[in-house]
Motif scaffolding. Structure first.
Motif, PDB file in Angstrom:
ATOM      1  N   VAL A 184       0.836  -1.207   0.000  1.00 35.76           N
ATOM      2  CA  VAL A 184       0.000   0.000   0.000  1.00 35.76           C
ATOM      3  C   VAL A 184       0.864   1.247   0.000  1.00 35.76           C
ATOM      4  CG1 VAL A 184      -1.679   1.324   1.340  1.00 35.76           C
ATOM      5  CG2 VAL A 184      -1.972  -1.148   1.059  1.00 35.76           C
ATOM      6  N   SER A 185       1.921   1.258   0.805  1.00 33.44           N
ATOM      7  CA  SER A 185       2.811   2.416   0.857  1.00 33.44           C
ATOM      8  C   SER A 185       3.473   2.654  -0.498  1.00 33.44           C
ATOM      9  CB  SER A 185       3.880   2.195   1.929  1.00 33.44           C
ATOM     10  OG  SER A 185       4.758   3.294   2.000  1.00 33.44           O
ATOM     11  N   ALA A 186       3.904   1.576  -1.167  1.00 33.22           N
ATOM     12  CA  ALA A 186       4.539   1.718  -2.479  1.00 33.22           C
ATOM     13  C   ALA A 186       3.564   2.262  -3.510  1.00 33.22           C
ATOM     14  CB  ALA A 186       5.095   0.369  -2.930  1.00 33.22           C
ATOM     15  N   TRP A 191       1.645   6.654  -6.995  1.00 28.54           N
ATOM     16  CA  TRP A 191       0.565   7.527  -7.463  1.00 28.54           C
ATOM     17  C   TRP A 191       0.878   8.989  -7.173  1.00 28.54           C
ATOM     18  CZ3 TRP A 191      -4.246   4.246  -5.598  1.00 28.54           C
ATOM     19  CH2 TRP A 191      -4.308   3.082  -6.384  1.00 28.54           C
ATOM     20  N   GLU A 192       1.666   9.228  -6.130  1.00 22.97           N
ATOM     21  CA  GLU A 192       2.101  10.607  -5.872  1.00 22.97           C
ATOM     22  C   GLU A 192       3.063  11.053  -6.969  1.00 22.97           C
ATOM     23  OE1 GLU A 192       3.470  13.343  -2.074  1.00 22.97           O
ATOM     24  OE2 GLU A 192       3.541  11.155  -1.924  1.00 22.97           O
ATOM     25  N   LEU A 197      -2.233  11.907  -6.758  1.00 25.59           N
ATOM     26  CA  LEU A 197      -2.513  12.397  -5.410  1.00 25.59           C
ATOM     27  C   LEU A 197      -1.262  13.049  -4.850  1.00 25.59           C
ATOM     28  CD1 LEU A 197      -1.009  10.217  -3.301  1.00 25.59           C
ATOM     29  CD2 LEU A 197      -2.914   8.791  -4.005  1.00 25.59           C
ATOM     30  N   CYS A 198      -1.443  13.738  -3.734  1.00 27.01           N
ATOM     31  CA  CYS A 198      -0.317  14.286  -2.988  1.00 27.01           C
ATOM     32  C   CYS A 198      -0.666  14.259  -1.507  1.00 27.01           C
ATOM     33  CB  CYS A 198       0.046  15.704  -3.448  1.00 27.01           C
ATOM     34  SG  CYS A 198      -1.261  16.931  -3.187  1.00 27.01           S
ATOM     35  N   MET A 205      -4.642  13.806   2.617  1.00 27.09           N
ATOM     36  CA  MET A 205      -4.312  13.446   1.242  1.00 27.09           C
ATOM     37  C   MET A 205      -5.167  14.282   0.305  1.00 27.09           C
ATOM     38  SD  MET A 205      -4.512   9.664  -0.567  1.00 27.09           S
ATOM     39  CE  MET A 205      -3.224   8.996   0.500  1.00 27.09           C
ATOM     40  N   VAL A 206      -4.605  14.662  -0.826  1.00 33.01           N
ATOM     41  CA  VAL A 206      -5.338  15.406  -1.846  1.00 33.01           C
ATOM     42  C   VAL A 206      -5.357  14.560  -3.115  1.00 33.01           C
ATOM     43  CG1 VAL A 206      -5.485  17.498  -3.232  1.00 33.01           C
ATOM     44  CG2 VAL A 206      -4.622  17.623  -0.882  1.00 33.01           C
ATOM     45  N   ILE A 207      -6.562  14.196  -3.555  1.00 34.73           N
ATOM     46  CA  ILE A 207      -6.721  13.468  -4.808  1.00 34.73           C
ATOM     47  C   ILE A 207      -6.786  14.503  -5.920  1.00 34.73           C
ATOM     48  CG2 ILE A 207      -8.060  11.775  -6.095  1.00 34.73           C
ATOM     49  CD1 ILE A 207      -6.848  10.743  -3.455  1.00 34.73           C
ATOM     50  N   THR A 208      -5.753  14.556  -6.732  1.00 30.18           N
ATOM     51  CA  THR A 208      -5.672  15.586  -7.757  1.00 30.18           C
ATOM     52  C   THR A 208      -6.322  15.158  -9.067  1.00 30.18           C
ATOM     53  OG1 THR A 208      -3.455  14.771  -8.277  1.00 30.18           O
ATOM     54  CG2 THR A 208      -3.601  16.648  -6.781  1.00 30.18           C
TER      55      THR A 208
END
Length: 221
Positions: A184-186, A191-192, A197-198, A205-208
């Motif tokens: 999950v961390s990877a 995805w960042e 996301l960021c 968390m911000v889903i961009t």
């Protein structure tokens, strides 16, 4: 999928708040340290408890694996007499009483019924989702569905994307998804880097790009 709040077909009952003093008559306050195992499937106790503060994890456990069904939040009602394990994720406080006493109280004052139904509904929804995901989806799709669900329930739209609060650790999320913390961390880190996301803060968390996240959500089907 357009960049609007996703609709996943999951309905979440609103919180009904804390029980009244009358409802708590006969309950005893108990404090749990972090990591305390409140009950197991073999537990002979038959009690009902209400979470006053903290967070409890409800999960199934096999010889080499654990699967989380839900995290109980303050105000939630549950019982020690189920085929699940219940453990304190953080220091917690519960009000506890015998099930027979609670049943009599509920019959005379059904005010707690919505809270009971809310928890049972969430457990059933989470269990069905977990079975469906394990059967038909790989970990990226499970994580994408989980994040889209957070956007649906609690997302706040900003010019930079959908902001969601993360009150669960990566390990907690992995347990809910039937995955490992490292996987999950990877995925989150990848995805960042991909601009999906960021994470401006540790618990935020911000889903961009909802479209890109949704593409992962349905990729395995």
């Amino acid at each position: 999928m357009s960049e609007t709040r996703p609709k996943l077909g999951v309905h979440h009952a609103p919180s009904v708040g804390f029980p009244s003093e009358a409802m708590l008559a006969g309950f005893a306050l108990r404090r749990l340290s972090k990591g305390h195992l409140l009950c197991t499937p073999q537990d002979a106790r038959d009690q009902v408890f209400i979470l006053r503060s903290g967070r409890l994890r409800v999960y199934l456990a096999g010889e080499n694996r654990e699967l989380s069904l839900s995290f109980l939040e303050p105000g939630d009602i549950y019982t020690t007499h189920t085929p699940t394990y219940v453990k304190a994720v953080i220091p917690s406080e519960i009000w506890v009483t015998e099930t027979q006493d609670f049943a009599r109280k509920l019959a005379s004052d059904p005010a707690a019924t919505p809270a009971v139904l809310r928890v049972l509904g969430r457990l059933l929804t989470n269990a069905v989702t977990l079975v469906e995901d394990l059967a038909f989806r790989e970990v990226p799709a499970r994580l994408a569905r989980f994040l889209l669900g957070l956007v649906e329930r609690r997302g706040r739209h900003t010019p930079g994307g959908w902001v969601i609060s993360l009150d669960l650790s990566v390990e907690d999320i992995a347990s809910l998804l039937g995955a490992t913390r490292q996987t999950v961390s990877a995925l989150i880190n990848q995805w960042e880097r991909d601009g999906i996301l960021c994470r401006p803060q540790r618990r935020q968390m911000v889903i961009t790009s909802l479209d890109a996240l949704a593409a992962h959500c349905f990729r395995d089907l």
